[in-house]
Design a protein around this motif. Structure first.
Motif, PDB file in Angstrom:
ATOM      1  N   ALA A  69       4.265  11.866   8.501  1.00 55.04           N
ATOM      2  CA  ALA A  69       5.143  13.015   8.237  1.00 55.04           C
ATOM      3  C   ALA A  69       6.305  13.041   9.232  1.00 55.04           C
ATOM      4  O   ALA A  69       7.454  13.339   8.872  1.00 55.04           O
ATOM      5  CB  ALA A  69       4.344  14.310   8.315  1.00 55.04           C
ATOM      6  N   ILE A  70       6.012  12.709  10.473  1.00 52.64           N
ATOM      7  CA  ILE A  70       7.074  12.632  11.483  1.00 52.64           C
ATOM      8  C   ILE A  70       8.064  11.534  11.120  1.00 52.64           C
ATOM      9  O   ILE A  70       9.290  11.728  11.164  1.00 52.64           O
ATOM     10  CB  ILE A  70       6.475  12.363  12.877  1.00 52.64           C
ATOM     11  N   LEU A  71       7.556  10.365  10.751  1.00 46.13           N
ATOM     12  CA  LEU A  71       8.429   9.240  10.409  1.00 46.13           C
ATOM     13  C   LEU A  71       9.290   9.555   9.200  1.00 46.13           C
ATOM     14  O   LEU A  71      10.471   9.195   9.156  1.00 46.13           O
ATOM     15  CB  LEU A  71       7.594   7.985  10.155  1.00 46.13           C
ATOM     16  N   SER A  72       8.715  10.217   8.215  1.00 43.13           N
ATOM     17  CA  SER A  72       9.485  10.583   7.027  1.00 43.13           C
ATOM     18  C   SER A  72      10.630  11.528   7.401  1.00 43.13           C
ATOM     19  O   SER A  72      11.766  11.368   6.924  1.00 43.13           O
ATOM     20  CB  SER A  72       8.573  11.236   5.989  1.00 43.13           C
ATOM     21  N   ALA A  73      10.332  12.497   8.264  1.00 43.83           N
ATOM     22  CA  ALA A  73      11.376  13.426   8.714  1.00 43.83           C
ATOM     23  C   ALA A  73      12.463  12.686   9.486  1.00 43.83           C
ATOM     24  O   ALA A  73      13.666  12.981   9.340  1.00 43.83           O
ATOM     25  CB  ALA A  73      10.752  14.515   9.579  1.00 43.83           C
ATOM     26  N   MET A  74      12.076  11.714  10.301  1.00 45.15           N
ATOM     27  CA  MET A  74      13.049  10.930  11.062  1.00 45.15           C
ATOM     28  C   MET A  74      13.954  10.109  10.138  1.00 45.15           C
ATOM     29  O   MET A  74      15.171  10.044  10.348  1.00 45.15           O
ATOM     30  CB  MET A  74      12.323  10.008  12.037  1.00 45.15           C
ATOM     31  N   ALA A  75      13.363   9.472   9.134  1.00 45.61           N
ATOM     32  CA  ALA A  75      14.159   8.663   8.196  1.00 45.61           C
ATOM     33  C   ALA A  75      15.158   9.540   7.453  1.00 45.61           C
ATOM     34  O   ALA A  75      16.338   9.179   7.304  1.00 45.61           O
ATOM     35  CB  ALA A  75      13.235   7.944   7.223  1.00 45.61           C
ATOM     36  N   ASP A  76      14.706  10.692   6.980  1.00 46.25           N
ATOM     37  CA  ASP A  76      15.607  11.610   6.269  1.00 46.25           C
ATOM     38  C   ASP A  76      16.736  12.086   7.189  1.00 46.25           C
ATOM     39  O   ASP A  76      17.897  12.207   6.760  1.00 46.25           O
ATOM     40  CB  ASP A  76      14.822  12.819   5.750  1.00 46.25           C
ATOM     41  N   ALA A  77      16.396  12.352   8.440  1.00 45.47           N
ATOM     42  CA  ALA A  77      17.393  12.857   9.390  1.00 45.47           C
ATOM     43  C   ALA A  77      18.454  11.813   9.696  1.00 45.47           C
ATOM     44  O   ALA A  77      19.636  12.150   9.881  1.00 45.47           O
ATOM     45  CB  ALA A  77      16.703  13.313  10.671  1.00 45.47           C
ATOM     46  N   GLU A 106      27.159   1.776   7.669  1.00 41.06           N
ATOM     47  CA  GLU A 106      26.213   2.397   6.743  1.00 41.06           C
ATOM     48  C   GLU A 106      25.053   1.462   6.413  1.00 41.06           C
ATOM     49  O   GLU A 106      23.894   1.884   6.329  1.00 41.06           O
ATOM     50  CB  GLU A 106      26.941   2.812   5.459  1.00 41.06           C
ATOM     51  N   SER A 107      25.364   0.180   6.247  1.00 36.89           N
ATOM     52  CA  SER A 107      24.327  -0.793   5.921  1.00 36.89           C
ATOM     53  C   SER A 107      23.304  -0.904   7.047  1.00 36.89           C
ATOM     54  O   SER A 107      22.087  -0.959   6.803  1.00 36.89           O
ATOM     55  CB  SER A 107      24.957  -2.164   5.646  1.00 36.89           C
ATOM     56  N   ARG A 108      23.754  -0.935   8.293  1.00 40.42           N
ATOM     57  CA  ARG A 108      22.827  -1.068   9.416  1.00 40.42           C
ATOM     58  C   ARG A 108      21.993   0.194   9.604  1.00 40.42           C
ATOM     59  O   ARG A 108      20.823   0.124   9.991  1.00 40.42           O
ATOM     60  CB  ARG A 108      23.589  -1.435  10.692  1.00 40.42           C
ATOM     61  N   ILE A 109      22.572   1.344   9.321  1.00 34.13           N
ATOM     62  CA  ILE A 109      21.774   2.572   9.373  1.00 34.13           C
ATOM     63  C   ILE A 109      20.737   2.571   8.261  1.00 34.13           C
ATOM     64  O   ILE A 109      19.581   2.973   8.459  1.00 34.13           O
ATOM     65  CB  ILE A 109      22.683   3.810   9.318  1.00 34.13           C
ATOM     66  N   ASP A 110      21.123   2.090   7.090  1.00 32.70           N
ATOM     67  CA  ASP A 110      20.158   1.973   5.988  1.00 32.70           C
ATOM     68  C   ASP A 110      19.009   1.039   6.377  1.00 32.70           C
ATOM     69  O   ASP A 110      17.854   1.289   6.008  1.00 32.70           O
ATOM     70  CB  ASP A 110      20.842   1.453   4.720  1.00 32.70           C
ATOM     71  N   GLN A 111      19.307  -0.031   7.118  1.00 31.29           N
ATOM     72  CA  GLN A 111      18.251  -0.932   7.578  1.00 31.29           C
ATOM     73  C   GLN A 111      17.322  -0.224   8.563  1.00 31.29           C
ATOM     74  O   GLN A 111      16.098  -0.430   8.535  1.00 31.29           O
ATOM     75  CB  GLN A 111      18.872  -2.162   8.237  1.00 31.29           C
ATOM     76  N   MET A 112      17.884   0.617   9.428  1.00 35.20           N
ATOM     77  CA  MET A 112      17.060   1.391  10.350  1.00 35.20           C
ATOM     78  C   MET A 112      16.130   2.325   9.573  1.00 35.20           C
ATOM     79  O   MET A 112      14.937   2.433   9.888  1.00 35.20           O
ATOM     80  CB  MET A 112      17.962   2.194  11.300  1.00 35.20           C
ATOM     81  N   ILE A 113      16.678   2.972   8.553  1.00 34.49           N
ATOM     82  CA  ILE A 113      15.883   3.893   7.733  1.00 34.49           C
ATOM     83  C   ILE A 113      14.781   3.144   7.002  1.00 34.49           C
ATOM     84  O   ILE A 113      13.624   3.577   6.975  1.00 34.49           O
ATOM     85  CB  ILE A 113      16.799   4.638   6.739  1.00 34.49           C
ATOM     86  N   GLU A 114      15.129   1.998   6.423  1.00 35.71           N
ATOM     87  CA  GLU A 114      14.142   1.199   5.709  1.00 35.71           C
ATOM     88  C   GLU A 114      13.053   0.716   6.660  1.00 35.71           C
ATOM     89  O   GLU A 114      11.866   0.669   6.301  1.00 35.71           O
ATOM     90  CB  GLU A 114      14.819   0.008   5.044  1.00 35.71           C
ATOM     91  N   GLY A 115      13.433   0.360   7.886  1.00 37.16           N
ATOM     92  CA  GLY A 115      12.446  -0.050   8.876  1.00 37.16           C
ATOM     93  C   GLY A 115      11.448   1.060   9.172  1.00 37.16           C
ATOM     94  O   GLY A 115      10.236   0.821   9.253  1.00 37.16           O
ATOM     95  N   ILE A 116      11.934   2.294   9.323  1.00 34.06           N
ATOM     96  CA  ILE A 116      11.048   3.434   9.577  1.00 34.06           C
ATOM     97  C   ILE A 116      10.109   3.655   8.398  1.00 34.06           C
ATOM     98  O   ILE A 116       8.903   3.879   8.574  1.00 34.06           O
ATOM     99  CB  ILE A 116      11.873   4.705   9.865  1.00 34.06           C
ATOM    100  N   ARG A 117      10.656   3.567   7.192  1.00 32.48           N
ATOM    101  CA  ARG A 117       9.811   3.778   6.002  1.00 32.48           C
ATOM    102  C   ARG A 117       8.773   2.660   5.865  1.00 32.48           C
ATOM    103  O   ARG A 117       7.635   2.914   5.433  1.00 32.48           O
ATOM    104  CB  ARG A 117      10.679   3.889   4.751  1.00 32.48           C
ATOM    105  N   GLN A 118       9.141   1.445   6.227  1.00 28.13           N
ATOM    106  CA  GLN A 118       8.163   0.355   6.203  1.00 28.13           C
ATOM    107  C   GLN A 118       7.051   0.599   7.212  1.00 28.13           C
ATOM    108  O   GLN A 118       5.871   0.354   6.926  1.00 28.13           O
ATOM    109  CB  GLN A 118       8.840  -0.989   6.507  1.00 28.13           C
TER     110      GLN A 118
END
Length: 413
Positions: free
Chosen positions: A27-35, A69-81
């Motif tokens: 739940a914490i990770l999901s909130a971080m990715a969304d943020a 934007e692409s590198r931030i998307d990679q950070m988000i995808e990493g958190i979701r993974q």
């Protein structure tokens, strides 16, 4: 900002985080990715401040620092993974029953508080936070001066997300001081910090190893080699070599040196050198080995063979056989990632067994040594040491083990 106070807060937070369920951590990770997505414009604005402050830095530094934007998307995808990965905490890794009836279980548990000290890579702020939280560790982040605004922005977005999700903000803490004095003070906080992970150049790693009173998992640079053995397929060798050197030359898993068997040097080197030159690579080597091919190169020095270029530069050395290639790699390499291109299973086995590296590749590019590519979501760094963990530092590498012993009244006689 008091370093000791930040470390104390992290230690207190780690005790509650250690008992969080996988669902709570996810739940914490999901909130971080969304943020991160919601705060993208703010982060990119602060990243531009850092980029505009660059003075006398090379393009390698700029590439590592730059966000888009692409590198931030990679950070988000990493958190979701990372959120999708199995929680390592609580895994029973061994179990036995003693003759007296005691049941011994070896159980995976968090390290506690992990401090990461890193240079120029703002994505590490998000990667480290996510990996530590999922593995049950509080994290202390200490980035370099060149990325201070980017790191501060990412930290603010992530810590706000943790608090807004109803959890303790201090499971992620940040040393908002870029002075070397603050780093030196951090390295003495063995009362509160369980492990230090450096992520940067050899200078940073050596400073930490020389000054820390806390255990260090060294994440060193990469002086990586591609060895073209005499049975190698030429087309495969060219494709792998160009990828390993040119796909992103600024990173630690990019190849810096080409070794090639003397038996195929005259047939293969003209084409391989041209392929590298066509991709903008400056070649260094021994005149007696390369001059006869009529292609531009710079004479190599002994220092070059020890150098991690972080750039479109590659040195070339002709070797007599697989044994000499292995010896050179073990002499000049940094125990990071090494590759052999071969059709000979015996040569591949010899290379894999004898090369001293965290990752050894047979017929593949060194560029895959990465937490994301290894299915770890991200990594805290690439450990080139041999104790506790080696290679990409993922979730399991951020845990230790403890014995849980269950009895029914046993006492020792």
């Amino acid at each position: 900002m008091n370093v000791t106070s930040v470390c104390r807060q992290a230690k207190l937070a780690s005790r509650s985080l250690a008992a969080f369920s996988a669902a709570e951590k996810n739940a914490i990770l999901s909130a971080m990715a969304d943020a991160l997505k919601a705060g993208q414009d703010y982060i990119l604005t602060e990243n531009k401040v850092d980029l505009n402050n660059l003075s006398g830095k090379d393009k390698v530094f700029e590439d590592r620092l730059r966000l888009n934007e692409s590198r931030i998307d990679q950070m988000i995808e990493g958190i979701r993974q990372i959120a999708a990965l199995e929680d390592p905490v609580g895994e029973v890794t061994g179990e036995s029953v003693r003759p007296n009836g005691l049941v011994l279980k070896k159980v995976r548990c968090p390290l506690g508080v992990v401090a990461i000290i890193y240079e120029a890579r703002p994505n590490v702020t998000a990667d480290a936070a996510a990996l530590c939280i999922k593995s049950g560790n509080a994290v202390i982040l200490k980035g370099g001066s060149g990325a201070i605004n980017s790191n501060r922005a990412i930290y603010k977005v992530l810590s706000d997300a943790v608090a807004e999700a109803g959890f303790q903000r201090e499971i992620i803490t940040f040393i908002d001081d870029t002075e070397r004095k603050a780093t030196a003070e951090l390295l003495k906080q063995d009362k509160y910090i369980d492990v230090i992970i450096p992520r940067g150049g050899e200078g940073l790693k050596n400073f930490i190893l020389e000054n820390s009173t806390i255990p260090v998992i060294a994440s060193a640079g990469g002086n990586c080699h591609v060895y073209v053995e005499k049975t190698a397929d030429y087309d495969m060798a060219e494709k792998i070599l160009v990828n390993a050197k040119c796909q992103r030359p600024s990173v630690c898993n990019a190849a810096e040196s080409l070794l090639i068997d003397a038996d195929v040097a005259d047939r293969y080197l003209p084409g391989l050198m041209k392929a590298l030159i066509d991709n903008g690579v400056t070649i260094k080597g021994m005149p007696e080995e390369l001059a006869k091919y009529g292609l531009p190169f710079t004479p190599a020095t002994e220092e070059d063979y020890h150098t991690e270029y972080h750039d479109l530069i590659m040195d070339i050395k002709v070797v007599k056989d697989c044994g000499e290639a292995i010896d050179r790699i073990n002499r000049y390499g940094t125990c990071h990632s090494e590759a052999i291109i071969t059709s000979d299973a015996a040569a591949a086995e010899q290379f894999a067994k004898k090369v001293d590296a965290a990752a050894v590749y047979v017929n593949a590019s060194t560029r895959f040594t990465d937490g994301f590519e290894f299915g770890l979501g991200a990594e805290m760094g690439i450990s080139t040491g041999k104790l506790h963990a080696r290679g990409p530092l993922g979730l399991k590498e951020l845990t230790t083990e403890k014995y849980v012993i269950t009895g029914n009244g046993q006492v020792r006689k």
